[in-house]
Enzyme design. Sequence first.
Site, mmCIF file in Angstrom:
data_model
loop_
_atom_site.group_PDB
_atom_site.id
_atom_site.type_symbol
_atom_site.label_atom_id
_atom_site.label_comp_id
_atom_site.label_asym_id
_atom_site.label_seq_id
_atom_site.Cartn_x
_atom_site.Cartn_y
_atom_site.Cartn_z
ATOM 1 N N HIS A 274 0.869 -1.182 0.000
ATOM 2 C CA HIS A 274 0.000 0.000 0.000
ATOM 3 C C HIS A 274 0.911 1.239 0.000
ATOM 4 O O HIS A 274 2.025 1.186 0.530
ATOM 5 C CB HIS A 274 -0.822 -0.048 1.291
ATOM 6 N N ASP B 171 2.989 -4.405 8.181
ATOM 7 C CA ASP B 171 1.759 -3.643 7.985
ATOM 8 C C ASP B 171 0.602 -4.625 8.173
ATOM 9 O O ASP B 171 0.333 -5.457 7.299
ATOM 10 C CB ASP B 171 1.769 -3.045 6.568
ATOM 11 N N GLN C 36 -4.586 -5.130 7.140
ATOM 12 C CA GLN C 36 -5.590 -6.076 6.625
ATOM 13 C C GLN C 36 -5.628 -7.392 7.400
ATOM 14 O O GLN C 36 -6.544 -8.191 7.196
ATOM 15 C CB GLN C 36 -5.322 -6.377 5.136
ATOM 16 N N LYS D 184 -10.694 -0.511 10.423
ATOM 17 C CA LYS D 184 -10.926 -1.715 9.612
ATOM 18 C C LYS D 184 -11.361 -2.889 10.481
ATOM 19 O O LYS D 184 -11.571 -3.994 9.999
ATOM 20 C CB LYS D 184 -9.663 -2.082 8.833
ATOM 21 N N CYS E 85 -4.726 2.404 -3.682
ATOM 22 C CA CYS E 85 -3.480 2.910 -3.065
ATOM 23 C C CYS E 85 -2.328 1.941 -3.288
ATOM 24 O O CYS E 85 -1.499 1.738 -2.389
ATOM 25 C CB CYS E 85 -3.657 3.179 -1.572
HETATM 26 N N1 PMP Z 1 -1.828 -0.695 4.549
HETATM 27 C C1 PMP Z 1 -2.789 -1.476 4.040
HETATM 28 C C2 PMP Z 1 -2.453 -2.862 3.591
HETATM 29 C C3 PMP Z 1 -4.087 -0.971 3.928
HETATM 30 O O1 PMP Z 1 -5.045 -1.732 3.396
HETATM 31 C C4 PMP Z 1 -4.368 0.337 4.376
HETATM 32 C C5 PMP Z 1 -5.758 0.933 4.259
HETATM 33 N N2 PMP Z 1 -6.345 0.788 3.002
HETATM 34 C C6 PMP Z 1 -3.332 1.094 4.904
HETATM 35 C C7 PMP Z 1 -2.065 0.546 4.989
HETATM 36 C C8 PMP Z 1 -3.528 2.497 5.395
HETATM 37 O O2 PMP Z 1 -4.406 2.504 6.470
HETATM 38 P P1 PMP Z 1 -5.028 3.884 7.017
HETATM 39 O O3 PMP Z 1 -5.592 4.583 5.815
HETATM 40 O O4 PMP Z 1 -6.076 3.434 7.983
HETATM 41 O O5 PMP Z 1 -3.928 4.638 7.655
#
Ligand code: PMP
Length: 410
Positions: free
Chosen positions: A123, A199, A202, A225, A364
């Site tokens: 991401h 990270d 998910q 999430k 993203c």
């Molecule tokens: N890493 C991953 C794998 C994600 O799916 C996300 C959220 N889509 C993020 C980081 C970023 O999370 P946040 O927008 O809650 O900071």
Amino acid sequence: MKINPKAIRELFPIMDELINDEKLSYLDNAATSQKPYSVLKSIQDFYELSNANVHRGVHTLAERATTQYEEARAKVQRFIGANSTREVIFTRGTTTSLNWVATSLGEMVLEEHDEIVLSLMEHHANIVPWQQIAKRTGAKLRYIGLKNGKLDMEYAKSIINGKTKIVSITHISNVLGVINPIKELAKLAHDNGAYLVVDAAQSAPHMKIDVKELDCDFLAFSGHKMCAPTGIGVLWGREKLLEKMEPVEFGGEMIDFVYQDSSTWKELPWKFEAGTPNISGAIALGSAIDFLENIGMDNIHEYMQEIVRNALPKLQAIEGLTLYGNLEDERSAVFSFNLEGIHPHDVATAFDMEGIAVRAGHHCAQVLMRELDVPATVRASFYFYNLEWEIDHLIETILKTKEFFAHGTI
Ligand code: PMP
């Protein structure tokens, strides 16, 4: 089945919403989850009964707020198997957590020509902060590629070496749904004297996380999430490392003594939490953890696997549908796909007419999109309140959408 998803679904008020006169089918859980009554009530209760700032007051409400805030931290500690609450830092979410670890750990360990290893499925939150610290320190970024829709571990072995100082990898891809071999990556990183950042945006919502078992050095995730509100997240790190690391934000709450020319920091974890934190968010995250643990993380994981076993063959059987990512190994219930000749945004718009919420775009993950050689995908992502009828409704709607774009009729 050990859980009763129908009964669980009723605990989420938004599920009663009609979308374009259709029953809501919320399949955008990888972006954010919905919130149960108990979590919503915890926010209201805090403001109605305990609202005050934390850590600074001796009055009753301040003590009540502080106790609840710190109890939430202890719940997070137990939820991820951390040794101590000193290792649990509240942040705004995964993005903030990764920025802080990139900046603080990066400043501590990186020198010119050192290497940071990421993967092509990251991401943006796990790419851009590393690019920034690489620019400032002269370190280089390297990327583990993909093979058969998952991490190419042979390639990982070839690029994680004595030059590597930090490896930062997602536990579960938000696009492909693949689950990465974190323990193997931890061993690779540690054998080469590097740190592993995970990270878990998910994975924390979907499976039991144990930081000791994963053997990582840092772990980042977001509350929103996993049934908590937006604006609250966690950075976990090994105490010995956090002790040595500098805070990233400065100001009230994180200091011990302030002189005209210098200051000293509070002990962990507070030295990283400058300013008034998201108190109600942290308390609501604690409430979300109670909610998830009541259902059972292993039960959630098992039910999500049932969804995968049900949905995957049905999606694979659709002609003209390309599914991305590895389809053989155990995976998360995140399905990214394209329908031949139809733009993903048109697919998502057609789904919305049927009450189905999915996401279309690059999610993203532009580096991954380039690797897949597509500008965008449609992503359907499930959670434990999704029911079997929603899989069938999704399949029927895909077929209807194909028909509409082929012949202009439904
Ligand atoms: N890493 C991953 C794998 C994600 O799916 C996300 C959220 N889509 C993020 C980081 C970023 O999370 P946040 O927008 O809650 O900071």
